[in-house]
Design a protein around this motif. Structure first.
Motif, mmCIF file in Angstrom:
data_model
loop_
_atom_site.group_PDB
_atom_site.id
_atom_site.type_symbol
_atom_site.label_atom_id
_atom_site.label_comp_id
_atom_site.label_asym_id
_atom_site.label_seq_id
_atom_site.Cartn_x
_atom_site.Cartn_y
_atom_site.Cartn_z
ATOM 1 N N THR A 280 0.837 -1.192 0.000
ATOM 2 C CA THR A 280 0.000 0.000 0.000
ATOM 3 C C THR A 280 0.873 1.243 0.000
ATOM 4 O O THR A 280 2.036 1.213 0.410
ATOM 5 C CB THR A 280 -0.927 0.038 1.224
ATOM 6 O OG1 THR A 280 -0.123 0.059 2.414
ATOM 7 C CG2 THR A 280 -1.856 -1.173 1.260
ATOM 8 N N GLY A 281 0.274 2.339 -0.436
ATOM 9 C CA GLY A 281 0.954 3.616 -0.439
ATOM 10 C C GLY A 281 -0.061 4.738 -0.318
ATOM 11 O O GLY A 281 -1.256 4.536 -0.558
ATOM 12 N N PRO A 282 0.362 5.933 0.091
ATOM 13 C CA PRO A 282 -0.584 7.058 0.192
ATOM 14 C C PRO A 282 -1.250 7.329 -1.149
ATOM 15 O O PRO A 282 -0.592 7.405 -2.189
ATOM 16 C CB PRO A 282 0.314 8.230 0.627
ATOM 17 C CG PRO A 282 1.513 7.587 1.242
ATOM 18 C CD PRO A 282 1.721 6.310 0.517
ATOM 19 N N PHE A 283 -2.564 7.449 -1.098
ATOM 20 C CA PHE A 283 -3.316 7.627 -2.339
ATOM 21 C C PHE A 283 -2.977 8.966 -2.972
ATOM 22 O O PHE A 283 -2.838 9.987 -2.291
ATOM 23 C CB PHE A 283 -4.811 7.540 -2.046
ATOM 24 C CG PHE A 283 -5.656 7.629 -3.280
ATOM 25 C CD1 PHE A 283 -5.834 6.522 -4.093
ATOM 26 C CD2 PHE A 283 -6.269 8.821 -3.637
ATOM 27 C CE1 PHE A 283 -6.601 6.598 -5.229
ATOM 28 C CE2 PHE A 283 -7.042 8.914 -4.775
ATOM 29 C CZ PHE A 283 -7.205 7.792 -5.574
ATOM 30 N N SER A 284 -2.854 8.957 -4.296
ATOM 31 C CA SER A 284 -2.539 10.166 -5.044
ATOM 32 C C SER A 284 -3.284 10.116 -6.371
ATOM 33 O O SER A 284 -3.218 9.121 -7.089
ATOM 34 C CB SER A 284 -1.027 10.284 -5.290
ATOM 35 O OG SER A 284 -0.747 11.340 -6.175
ATOM 36 N N ARG A 285 -3.999 11.178 -6.668
ATOM 37 C CA ARG A 285 -4.706 11.224 -7.943
ATOM 38 C C ARG A 285 -3.728 11.308 -9.118
ATOM 39 O O ARG A 285 -4.014 10.817 -10.206
ATOM 40 C CB ARG A 285 -5.653 12.423 -7.969
ATOM 41 C CG ARG A 285 -6.869 12.250 -7.079
ATOM 42 C CD ARG A 285 -7.736 13.491 -7.080
ATOM 43 N NE ARG A 285 -7.082 14.601 -6.390
ATOM 44 C CZ ARG A 285 -7.570 15.827 -6.313
ATOM 45 N NH1 ARG A 285 -8.734 16.106 -6.888
ATOM 46 N NH2 ARG A 285 -6.931 16.770 -5.661
ATOM 47 N N ALA A 286 -2.581 11.918 -8.883
ATOM 48 C CA ALA A 286 -1.601 12.015 -9.961
ATOM 49 C C ALA A 286 -0.978 10.664 -10.290
ATOM 50 O O ALA A 286 -0.466 10.457 -11.394
ATOM 51 C CB ALA A 286 -0.505 13.016 -9.583
ATOM 52 N N ARG A 287 -1.035 9.734 -9.338
ATOM 53 C CA ARG A 287 -0.479 8.399 -9.561
ATOM 54 C C ARG A 287 -1.551 7.339 -9.394
ATOM 55 O O ARG A 287 -1.296 6.265 -8.862
ATOM 56 C CB ARG A 287 0.666 8.145 -8.588
ATOM 57 C CG ARG A 287 1.863 9.052 -8.802
ATOM 58 C CD ARG A 287 3.004 8.691 -7.878
ATOM 59 N NE ARG A 287 4.189 9.484 -8.154
ATOM 60 C CZ ARG A 287 5.349 9.360 -7.502
ATOM 61 N NH1 ARG A 287 5.443 8.452 -6.547
ATOM 62 N NH2 ARG A 287 6.387 10.099 -7.815
ATOM 63 N N ILE A 288 -2.731 7.642 -9.839
ATOM 64 C CA ILE A 288 -3.828 6.700 -9.660
ATOM 65 C C ILE A 288 -3.608 5.421 -10.440
ATOM 66 O O ILE A 288 -4.160 4.371 -10.109
ATOM 67 C CB ILE A 288 -5.158 7.369 -10.067
ATOM 68 C CG1 ILE A 288 -6.333 6.586 -9.479
ATOM 69 C CG2 ILE A 288 -5.271 7.520 -11.565
ATOM 70 C CD1 ILE A 288 -7.659 7.292 -9.627
ATOM 71 N N HIS A 289 -2.773 5.493 -11.488
ATOM 72 C CA HIS A 289 -2.502 4.295 -12.282
ATOM 73 C C HIS A 289 -1.676 3.282 -11.507
ATOM 74 O O HIS A 289 -1.521 2.149 -11.947
ATOM 75 C CB HIS A 289 -1.761 4.692 -13.563
ATOM 76 C CG HIS A 289 -0.564 5.553 -13.306
ATOM 77 N ND1 HIS A 289 -0.677 6.915 -13.098
ATOM 78 C CD2 HIS A 289 0.755 5.258 -13.211
ATOM 79 C CE1 HIS A 289 0.538 7.423 -12.900
ATOM 80 N NE2 HIS A 289 1.415 6.433 -12.965
ATOM 81 N N HIS A 290 -1.121 3.674 -10.339
ATOM 82 C CA HIS A 290 -0.355 2.735 -9.535
ATOM 83 C C HIS A 290 -1.257 1.778 -8.760
ATOM 84 O O HIS A 290 -0.810 0.699 -8.368
ATOM 85 C CB HIS A 290 0.510 3.490 -8.519
ATOM 86 C CG HIS A 290 1.663 4.204 -9.152
ATOM 87 N ND1 HIS A 290 2.503 5.023 -8.428
ATOM 88 C CD2 HIS A 290 2.124 4.235 -10.423
ATOM 89 C CE1 HIS A 290 3.417 5.528 -9.229
ATOM 90 N NE2 HIS A 290 3.201 5.062 -10.438
ATOM 91 N N PHE A 291 -2.485 2.151 -8.503
ATOM 92 C CA PHE A 291 -3.308 1.447 -7.536
ATOM 93 C C PHE A 291 -4.194 0.406 -8.213
ATOM 94 O O PHE A 291 -4.592 0.550 -9.370
ATOM 95 C CB PHE A 291 -4.170 2.439 -6.738
ATOM 96 C CG PHE A 291 -3.357 3.401 -5.936
ATOM 97 C CD1 PHE A 291 -2.924 3.073 -4.670
ATOM 98 C CD2 PHE A 291 -3.000 4.644 -6.457
ATOM 99 C CE1 PHE A 291 -2.152 3.955 -3.930
ATOM 100 C CE2 PHE A 291 -2.236 5.533 -5.731
ATOM 101 C CZ PHE A 291 -1.812 5.178 -4.458
ATOM 102 N N ILE A 292 -4.519 -0.641 -7.480
ATOM 103 C CA ILE A 292 -5.360 -1.724 -7.980
ATOM 104 C C ILE A 292 -6.812 -1.313 -7.798
ATOM 105 O O ILE A 292 -7.375 -1.424 -6.709
ATOM 106 C CB ILE A 292 -5.074 -3.036 -7.232
ATOM 107 C CG1 ILE A 292 -3.607 -3.401 -7.346
ATOM 108 C CG2 ILE A 292 -5.948 -4.164 -7.762
ATOM 109 C CD1 ILE A 292 -3.206 -4.604 -6.515
ATOM 110 N N ILE A 293 -7.432 -0.824 -8.847
ATOM 111 C CA ILE A 293 -8.824 -0.367 -8.798
ATOM 112 C C ILE A 293 -9.638 -1.298 -9.680
ATOM 113 O O ILE A 293 -9.675 -1.143 -10.901
ATOM 114 C CB ILE A 293 -8.958 1.098 -9.252
ATOM 115 C CG1 ILE A 293 -8.016 1.999 -8.445
ATOM 116 C CG2 ILE A 293 -10.394 1.568 -9.099
ATOM 117 C CD1 ILE A 293 -8.031 3.440 -8.882
ATOM 118 N N ASN A 294 -10.259 -2.280 -9.082
ATOM 119 C CA ASN A 294 -11.074 -3.229 -9.817
ATOM 120 C C ASN A 294 -12.553 -2.874 -9.763
ATOM 121 O O ASN A 294 -13.322 -3.282 -10.626
ATOM 122 C CB ASN A 294 -10.872 -4.636 -9.254
ATOM 123 C CG ASN A 294 -9.416 -5.035 -9.256
ATOM 124 O OD1 ASN A 294 -8.790 -5.077 -10.304
ATOM 125 N ND2 ASN A 294 -8.863 -5.288 -8.082
#
Length: 981
Positions: A280-294
């Motif tokens: 996990t990491g601090p959420f960032s809209r600029a790096r939203i492509h990093h997160f697992i959004i299913n």
């Protein structure tokens, strides 16, 4: 960039290699030239396999063409990427240009209108590639035990799509309309959606349902540094860990042959928590492509959504002015009457959970945790944390750990008690007291007390021996070591939980300021040395002044407690002679027991009455200090409440243990209070029986009262609320939020009352355990019930509390450590001063028949009772009697050269008592320190794993960003570089 380019060059050597998902999930050592490669491959396989069935962000075409394996592309053929791969890119590969509109678009999937204000959203800003699929189709692809399915359940808006994240309640007849209207407009301006609906049972009650859309979630999740999953975890194994893995497999096979532990929960009934298996990491809209959004509906859990909404409610203005802010003030002034997150549904179902599965998380918690039939099962801590938040999860984890650790303490205490029970008739002291038919004790009061035979105390002597025998010292040492082991292993347990629940990187600096603090000191700003941003600051002079006022209030309340204890002491002195002259023979014969029992009951009533005043005063003093954050407020309030109640509960016990019968003087020259009331003496068999009675009654009555107030009182109130609803309506179904409204709210102080009750019990269990070895057993039985009471109360009788985050149990850990230190000192004094262990020890080796080792076969305590009683001439009392009476002390007889003066044996015993206290404390403190040194707070394996994961996270963030830039270059037709531009 040489280092990274070298890693990229080694990546070329992996040309043409296909890695399946099943192969990736196996533990493999990392390649030295491409350190994060296995983790990246695993995360890609994980995200793409999920995108085939559950992603709500991909088009139908791309979903149908998603691959089942991952191909690692070589750098020299990067330009030959198939265009179909571009179509498969989900939000994890979105461009930086799209990110500005991405979060704003996803949450506004439909024009919204409520009865208060029209709000229209532009549908042209939606990204057409993201098609939201039918929910029924989505649910069919998930099993009943899937966490995404269960978490998505809950109350919805009238459109059946928007989830209700928070509920506000007010009365229509309330005149604070302008404040509410302004507050609600400001909430909409912040991005929240509101929907009003009147109550069914009461037409005067109005509910405001709040939904937080996706764009607002993104914005505040970034602002609050909420950590979200972005890569599937992979584990590095070396040769040693592989050999350990083989050993674990061998032991696992042996364990499978054995019977299953009945205390272990059936894990098949619980869903797999995916976020616990991801970095996990601090959420960032600029790096939203990093997160697992299913699935955007389940990416942020219900607890996170509620926490974000409450953060907004606490910081939204309802009038002009810096201090006119926050839902808490609106509730205090009556604008709203309640604010709470809703439960996910009913906790009961007409269909059995074994065949139809759980309806929601609340139903699952009730069936697998809160029911009384689950009293012997382990707690589902991960599910508790998911539903109620980390703070409540840590409380139940600590309570369960404390209860489990009480088992060995209760067993040893019971063994010490049974040892005294089985050897009671063989006790030399008890035998001598029971046979002393010709020994008369001096009167214990001046007017109505007569001479009493020593053998009348036979029963008291035997009961005292149950708690004052050879095992007392051993048990006191054992409990001091037990307290240290309990706390040290809890620290290890807490570190494992904080790692599992992703709280390692969460710091108190991430906590936001209290609105009251901001409103008070908004004109005085300094730069925060951590964040580098200006924030309100409390001047040191103001802080010291407020602390002095608060400390003065604390000392005033403690002095009030001491005054109340003094009043109980005076009561004992006044009624002592009244009970001695009572007409009822039972009370007249056992007047000392009647005096102590009545004083204990009165003291308990005073304790409960003073507790009501303490809570209000502590609340005012804490608010006067203006703490900076909520955790500081809770710690300050908890410390005050603990000091108040600890002194309130234990002051009378300290009086009996260390002051009762110590300063009475001797016959013919008694010390009197106000020159009127003679000070109370101990019973002829000692003061320990009074201490046991005081502890047993207070502990038993307080546990009964607490259990009634925790469960009985809410049950009665909720039953009455349901009864009134049934009278008002007949056939209409009650929505979930209205059922929640009819439940009892969690108290304003959160878990403070729960922790305080258990910490005070811990004090009872350890501080005077040398005088009451059954205390751990009573605490164990109470805690088994307490866990189920608290679980049942949280799930069924209380509104859902706000899920809060925490890394530990707060100030309570320091209080528990302080109690452990105080317990060593107190038990040393109880054994040395209150019990007869030291006088018996000195007599046995200095004055008894074994002192000169003449007759080693003879009982060394023979003649001890006669030696411990002094003589007094009855003719000096003026009662018209002659002869001698006896009293407990070491003074010279009337015929000696110095009558009624302390003998040499008294000074020997006093020196032995002081020596015992010093030796006992140093020995136990040395053992405690050695044990604390041997047990590290964080297991070494976990420490190494945390450090490695930090390293892997940095590598994966670099790889993900580099891969994202390469994708952008492919889309724009630019040449692909495999290093940072």
């Amino acid at each position: 960039m040489v280092h990274h380019s070298g890693s990229i060059q080694s990546f070329k050597q992996q040309k043409g290699m296909n890695i399946s998902k099943s192969e990736i999930t196996k533990e493999t050592s990392l390649k030295p030239s491409r350190r994060s490669l296995p983790c990246l491959a695993q995360s890609y396989a994980y995200s793409k396999s999920l995108s085939q069935s559950t992603s709500l962000f991909q088009s139908t075409e791309s979903e149908s063409q998603a691959p089942t394996s991952i191909t690692l592309i070589s750098t020299d053929k990067a330009e030959q990427v198939n265009t179909e791969e571009n179509k498969n890119d989900s939000v994890l590969r979105c461009s930086f240009a799209d990110l500005s509109d991405f979060c704003l678009a996803l949450g506004k999937d439909k024009d919204y209108t409520d009865e208060s204000e029209h709000a229209t959203y532009d549908r042209s800003r939606l990204i057409n590639d993201f098609v939201i699929k039918d929910k029924s189709e989505f649910k069919t692809k998930l099993s009943k035990n899937d966490m995404n399915y269960i978490a998505s359940s809950g109350p919805l808006f009238k459109d059946g799509k928007k989830r209700i994240d928070y509920i506000l309640v007010y009365r229509k007849t309330n005149i604070q309309y302008d404040k509410r209207n302004t507050f609600e407009k400001n909430l909409r301006a912040e991005g929240l959606m509101l929907e009003k609906e009147p109550a069914i049972a009461s037409p005067d009650i109005m509910f405001i349902k709040i939904h937080i859309p996706w764009d607002t979630l993104c914005k505040y999740a970034e602002r609050l540094n909420i950590r979200m999953p972005f890569r599937k975890k992979c584990y590095y194994t070396d040769g040693r860990s592989k050999s350990m893995g083989r050993m674990q497999t061998y032991f696992r096979r042996i364990k499978n042959w054995m019977a299953q532990n009945p205390m272990v929960l059936d894990k098949s009934a619980f869903p797999d928590l995916e976020e616990s298996d991801c970095y996990t990491g601090p959420f960032s809209r600029a790096r939203i492509h990093h997160f697992i959004i299913n699935n955007k509906d389940t990416f942020f859990s219900n607890a996170t959504r509620s926490r974000i909404v409450y953060h907004m409610l606490e910081r939204t203005k309802y009038e002009n002015g810096i201090s006119k802010v926050g839902i808490r003030k609106l509730i205090n002034n009556g604008s709203y009457i309640a604010a709470f997150p809703p439960h996910e549904g009913a906790y009961k179902s007409s269909q059995p959970i074994k065949t139809h599965g759980p309806q929601n998380n609340r139903h699952l918690l009730y069936e697998r945790w809160a029911r009384w039939g689950m009293w012997y099962k382990h707690q589902p801590l991960d599910l508790i944390r998911l539903y109620f938040g980390e703070k409540i999860g840590l409380y139940f984890a600590w309570l369960g750990w404390y209860t489990g650790m009480l088992i060995p303490a209760a067993i040893v205490g019971l063994c010490v008690f049974f040892y005294g029970l089985f050897t009671m008739n063989n006790s030399q002291v008890s035998q001598e007291i029971c046979k002393a038919t010709e020994v008369f004790m001096c009167p214990l009061c001046d007017k109505n007390c007569s001479l009493q035979r020593l053998n009348d105390s036979c029963i008291y002597a035997k009961v005292t021996y149950l708690f004052d025998n050879g095992g007392t010292v051993f048990f006191a040492i054992f409990m001091a070591i037990w307290a240290t082991v309990f706390l040290e292993f809890w620290k290890r347990r807490r570190s494992i939980l904080t790692y599992t629940w992703d709280l390692i990187e969460w710091e108190e600096e991430e906590e936001t300021l209290r609105p009251q603090f901001e409103a008070k000191y908004y004109k005085m700003e300094i730069v925060n040395p951590i964040t580098g941003k200006p924030e309100p600051h409390q001047p040191s002079s103001d802080k010291v002044t407020r602390l002095l006022v608060s400390v003065s209030g604390i000392f005033f309340m403690i002095s009030l407690v001491i005054t109340a204890v003094f009043g109980v002491v005076v009561y004992r002195l006044v009624v002592m002679e009244q009970f001695a002259s009572f007409k009822w023979n039972f009370i007249k014969q056992y007047w000392q027991f009647a005096t102590s029992a009545a004083a204990v009951c009165i003291n308990f009533i005073i304790i409960m009455l003073l507790n009501l005043a303490y809570e209000k005063i502590a609340y005012l003093l804490t608010n006067l200090e203006y703490p900076r954050t909520e955790s500081e407020w809770e710690n300050s309030f908890a410390l005050k409440m603990f000091l108040f109640q600890f002194v309130n509960l234990n002051s009378s016990i300290f009086y009996i243990a260390f002051f009762l019968g110590r300063f009475v003087g001797h016959p013919g020259k008694y010390n009197k209070l106000f020159d009127r009331w003679r000070l109370e003496e101990c019973h002829p068999s000692g003061c320990l029986i009074d201490l046991c009675l005081q502890m047993g009654v207070i502990m038993f009555l307080k546990q009964i009262w607490n259990n009634f107030m925790e469960l009985g009182y809410p049950l009665i109130q909720n039953w009455w609320s349901r009864h009134k609803i049934k009278r008002g309506i007949h056939d209409a179904s009650i929505p979930q939020w209205e059922n929640d409204w009819n439940l009892q709210p969690m108290n304003l102080h959160g878990l403070m009352d729960e922790y305080l009750e258990m910490v005070l019990q811990f004090g009872f269990t350890t501080i005077f355990v040398a005088a009451f070895p059954l205390a751990p057993l009573l605490a164990l039985l109470n805690n088994i019930i307490e866990i189920r009471l608290d679980a049942y109360k949280f799930v069924t009788q209380w509104r859902r509390p706000l899920p809060a985050r925490a890394t530990d149990i707060g100030i309570w850990l320091g209080i528990l450590e302080g109690i452990g230190i105080l317990a060593v000192i107190t038990n040393a004094f109880v054994i040395a001063i209150t019990s007869d262990y030291i006088p018996r020890f000195v007599y046995e080796y200095k004055y008894g028949p074994c002192a000169n080792h003449v007759e080693p076969s003879e009982n060394c305590l023979k003649g001890y009772v006669n030696n411990s009683l002094s003589f007094f001439d009855l003719s000096e009392l003026g009662m018209g009697k002659s002869g001698y009476c006896r009293y407990r002390d070491y003074r010279g007889p009337p015929w000696s050269s110095k009558p009624y003066e302390f003998t040499l044996q008294y000074w020997h015993i006093l020196a032995a008592r002081l020596a015992f206290i010093i030796v006992f404390e140093h020995l136990v403190f040395g053992i405690k320190s050695f044990i604390a040194y041997l047990i590290p707070d964080v297991p070494k394996g976990l420490h190494d794993r945390i450090r490695r994961e930090k390293y892997l996270v940095q590598e994966m963030m670099y790889e993900a960003e580099l891969e994202h830039l390469q994708q952008q270059r492919r889309k724009s037709g630019q040449p692909v570089h495999h290093e940072w531009p």
